[in-house]
Write a protein that holds these residues in place. Structure first.
Motif, PDB file in Angstrom:
ATOM      1  N   SER A  75       0.819  -1.199   0.000  1.00 17.47           N
ATOM      2  CA  SER A  75       0.000   0.000   0.000  1.00 17.47           C
ATOM      3  C   SER A  75       0.866   1.268   0.000  1.00 17.47           C
ATOM      4  N   ARG A  76       1.884   1.255   0.837  1.00 17.90           N
ATOM      5  CA  ARG A  76       2.742   2.436   0.929  1.00 17.90           C
ATOM      6  C   ARG A  76       3.520   2.659  -0.354  1.00 17.90           C
ATOM      7  N   ILE A  77       4.028   1.575  -0.931  1.00 17.21           N
ATOM      8  CA  ILE A  77       4.829   1.706  -2.151  1.00 17.21           C
ATOM      9  C   ILE A  77       3.955   2.141  -3.327  1.00 17.21           C
ATOM     10  N   VAL A  78       2.743   1.613  -3.375  1.00 20.62           N
ATOM     11  CA  VAL A  78       1.827   2.028  -4.443  1.00 20.62           C
ATOM     12  C   VAL A  78       1.579   3.530  -4.357  1.00 20.62           C
ATOM     13  N   LYS A  79       1.406   4.005  -3.134  1.00 18.32           N
ATOM     14  CA  LYS A  79       1.189   5.448  -2.969  1.00 18.32           C
ATOM     15  C   LYS A  79       2.371   6.248  -3.501  1.00 18.32           C
ATOM     16  N   ARG A  80       3.575   5.778  -3.184  1.00 19.61           N
ATOM     17  CA  ARG A  80       4.749   6.527  -3.643  1.00 19.61           C
ATOM     18  C   ARG A  80       4.886   6.481  -5.162  1.00 19.61           C
ATOM     19  N   LEU A  81       4.598   5.324  -5.746  1.00 19.16           N
ATOM     20  CA  LEU A  81       4.725   5.204  -7.204  1.00 19.16           C
ATOM     21  C   LEU A  81       3.639   6.002  -7.919  1.00 19.16           C
ATOM     22  N   GLN A  82       2.548   6.268  -7.212  1.00 21.92           N
ATOM     23  CA  GLN A  82       1.542   7.169  -7.764  1.00 21.92           C
ATOM     24  C   GLN A  82       2.088   8.584  -7.855  1.00 21.92           C
TER      25      GLN A  82
END
Ligand SMILES: [Mn+2]
Ligand SMILES: [Mn+2]
Ligand SMILES: [Mn+2]
Ligand SMILES: [Mn+2]
Lengths: 136, 136
Positions: free
Chosen positions: B58-65
Motif C-alpha cells: 500500500s505504501r509503495i503504491v502510494k509513492r509510485l503514484q
DNA sequence: CATCATCCGTAGCCATTGCTACATTTACAT
DNA sequence: ATGTAAATGTAGCAATGGCTACGGATGATG
C-alpha cells in the motif's frame, strides 16, 4: 493458481535475502583488497572506495564487527576476522568470474566493471557454474 | 592513485542508483502481469506476488503514484499510467532476455527464475546487447 | 612538548522497506 | 436491508543506509 503466485514469490524473497547480505560481501571484499594494496584499511579508505561518508562506513563496520566479519579498535585500522577473510575470498572469486564472464561475452571493461558489481550478488551456484563452463 | 580509487567507486554508486529504481521496476512489471492474467490488480495480489504484507504494498503504491507510474483510488484496483506502462514493457522485455540468456547458458529454470529476478536490474544496455547477441 | 591537520566517533536527521495491530470500507450473502 | 468477511488504509515500530554538524583522538611537524 495460488500455488502459482506463491511459486512466483520465491525469486523476490530470495532477491531480498541476497540484498541483505550485499553490504557485508562488498565490505569484506573491499577490506581485503585495500589491505593487499596499501597494507592497511582505514575507515576513510572505505569511504572513498564506496563513495559514501565516513559516518556510513563507521556504522557498517561496527555492525559487521558484531557479525564477526571485521575487527577493529577505535581509531585503528579495520581488519578481517577468520570468518570475514573466508567470506572475502569466496566473494572475490565469484566477482572475478562474473567480471571475466561479461568481458568474454563481449562487454567492454568499463561496463563489465559496473554491471558485475551488482550482478555478483545475484549469481547462485548453478549460474556461477554455468559461467565457469562458458569461460573454458 | 586517488583517481584509481575514485574510478573504482563508480560501480558502487551506479549499483546504489540501480537499487533505488528496483522497486519501481518490479512493481510496474507485476501490475502489468497481474492485469494481463486476472483483468485487474489489487493490493493483495501484489502482496502475495512479492510475499510481503499488504501494508508494504500500500505504501509503495502510494509513492509510485506520486512518481506518476501507477494510479488508483482508495479500495480500488491498481492501474498503470502511460509512463508506468512504458516502463513496464521495457523492464519486462529486459527481464525476459536475461531469463532466456541464463537458460541458454545452461541454468535450470528454477534457478534462472530466481537469479534473473535480481540480475535484471544490473544489466546495462551494453550487457543487454551482448546477451541478445548470444541468444542469436 | 605544543600545535594543528587529519581521522574517526557521536548525535541526530531523512528515506526506504519490512512488520503487527487496529480502523474503516467494500462487497456479498442471507 | 443488514450483517459479516475480506480488502484496504492508518498508526506506529524496527533495521538499514544515506547525510551534515560537531567534538574528541591521533600523529606529524616544528
Ligand atoms: Mn558488489
Ligand atoms: Mn541487486
Ligand atoms: Mn522482474
Ligand atoms: Mn526484479
Amino acid at each position: 493458481m495460488k500455488d502459482k503466485i506463491k511459486a512466483r514469490s520465491v525469486p523476490f524473497s530470495q532477491t531480498r535475502s541476497r540484498h541483505a547480505s550485499e553490504t557485508a560481501e562488498d565490505y569484506v571484499e573491499a577490506v581485503m583488497e585495500l589491505i593487499e594494496e596499501q597494507g592497511e584499511c582505514r575507515v576513510l579508505d572505505l569511504a572513498r572506495y564506496f563513495n559514501v561518508s565516513h559516518v556510513t562506513v563507521s556504522r557498517i563496520v561496527k555492525r559487521l564487527q558484531e557479525e564477526d566479519l571485521l575487527y577493529s579498535k577505535p581509531y585503528k585500522p579495520v581488519e578481517l576476522t577468520a570468518k570475514g577473510s573466508k567470506l572475502a575470498k569466496r566473494v572475490k572469486e565469484r566477482h572475478l568470474i562474473v567480471l571475466a564472464f561479461l568481458i568474454k561475452l563481449g562487454v567492454d571493461k568499463v561496463n563489465a566493471d559496473i554491471d558485475s558489481e551488482g550482478i555478483e550478488h545475484h549469481v547462485g551456484s548453478k549460474t556461477l557454474a554455468a559461467m565457469k563452463k562458458f569461460l573454458k
